[in-house]
Design a protein around this motif. Structure first.
Motif, short mmCIF file in Angstrom:
data_model
loop_
_atom_site.label_atom_id
_atom_site.label_comp_id
_atom_site.label_asym_id
_atom_site.label_seq_id
_atom_site.Cartn_x
_atom_site.Cartn_y
_atom_site.Cartn_z
N THR A 287 -9.30 -2.02 0.06
CA THR A 287 -9.64 -0.61 0.28
C THR A 287 -8.47 0.19 0.83
O THR A 287 -8.41 1.40 0.68
CB THR A 287 -10.81 -0.49 1.27
OG1 THR A 287 -10.40 -0.97 2.56
CG2 THR A 287 -12.01 -1.31 0.79
N ASP B 112 0.82 -1.21 0.00
CA ASP B 112 0.00 0.00 0.00
C ASP B 112 0.86 1.26 0.00
O ASP B 112 0.47 2.29 -0.56
CB ASP B 112 -0.95 0.00 1.21
CG ASP B 112 -2.07 -1.03 1.06
OD1 ASP B 112 -2.11 -1.73 0.02
OD2 ASP B 112 -2.90 -1.15 1.99
N ASN C 101 -8.04 0.73 3.92
CA ASN C 101 -8.51 1.48 5.08
C ASN C 101 -8.37 0.74 6.40
O ASN C 101 -8.61 1.30 7.46
CB ASN C 101 -9.99 1.85 4.89
CG ASN C 101 -10.19 2.83 3.74
OD1 ASN C 101 -9.35 3.69 3.51
ND2 ASN C 101 -11.30 2.68 3.03
N THR C 102 -8.01 -0.56 6.34
CA THR C 102 -7.91 -1.36 7.56
C THR C 102 -6.91 -2.48 7.32
O THR C 102 -6.25 -2.52 6.29
CB THR C 102 -9.30 -1.94 7.92
OG1 THR C 102 -9.20 -2.63 9.17
CG2 THR C 102 -9.80 -2.89 6.85
#
Length: 246
Positions: free
Chosen positions: A212, A31, A214-215
């Protein structure tokens, strides 16, 4: 940068995350590569390639720099691993993958063929399959065997998966996310990882839900249905650990 291209880059992010995570072997590193690549592309004029291909290209260049700074004893050179991921995992034609990496298309085809033959011989392991649908589990078992692996066991529920992992000590886990009434594949893996360290590949029909950024999300995600090549490539990357980080 035009708003349309900015929107196209955003839509391409799940695919870029899947590629970068598989390439580096980890969600945080993958990421981070995507975020750095996105920042670079936002400041550049739009080229002829699609936003998705632009992201693949910049990620590949940055991954090559990482591997140069922290060499890893991989059986396959980075260019072959990138070609395999772009074609098998991301579903690109070989000529598009070659263009992204700046490789002659004919050479790329030969490298993909050579690489596939190599990974079949070097990444065999015992795989625990976690899948609640018996027929799908049988299909996956057949694919695992066709890839040259052995099947450590097949678990249809979260509880069975935890028990089988402790019993068989698999070399890799191939886990469906949704186990219906039998629980959750990610929860099963989380429990298994408390007592052992083992590479995991998650299987889902909806990969965008796990990409995503996000987590906490998986490093290796493949999409149903998948073929022997996709499984072989993902298994090789999961076992060997991807691109090393300095």
């Amino acid at each position: 940068m035009p708003q349309s291209h900015r929107s196209e880059l955003i839509r391409a992010l799940p695919y870029a995350r899947r590629y970068a995570r598989a390439l580096t072997g980890s969600q945080p590193c993958g990421d981070l590569l995507v975020a750095e690549s996105l920042r670079e592309l936002v400041t550049q004029p739009r080229g002829r390639s699609s936003a998705r291909h632009d992201l693949y290209r910049v990620i590949s260049v940055k991954a090559a720099a990482l591997e140069k700074n922290a060499p890893h004893n991989h059986t396959l050179p980075l260019s072959q691993r990138q070609l395999l991921l772009l074609t098998a995992l991301e579903g690109l034609p070989s000529n598009q993958a070659a263009e992204i990496l700046g490789i002659d298309p004919q050479i790329a085809v030969q490298q993909i063929d050579d690489a596939y033959k190599t990974i079949r011989s070097v990444s065999q392991t015992a795989i625990l399959i976690i899948e609640d649908e018996p027929i799908i589990a049988m299909d996956i078992e057949d694919l695992v065997i066709r890839c040259g692996h052995t099947v450590a066991g097949i678990a249809h529920t979260q509880a069975d998966a935890i028990a089988l992992a402790k019993e068989t000590k698999p070399g890799l886990i191939l886990a469906d996310i949704n186990l219906g009434d039998g629980g959750n594949g990610m929860d099963a893996v989380a429990e298994i990882m408390r007592s052992m360290s083992v590479p995991v590949i998650f299987v889902t029909a909806y990969p965008e839900c796990l990409l995503t950024g996000n987590t906490i999300e998986p490093a290796f995600v493949i999409t149903k249905p998948f073929d022997p090549l996709m499984l072989a490539v993902a298994t090789y990357q999961a076992i060997t650990g991807g691109v090393p980080v300095p």
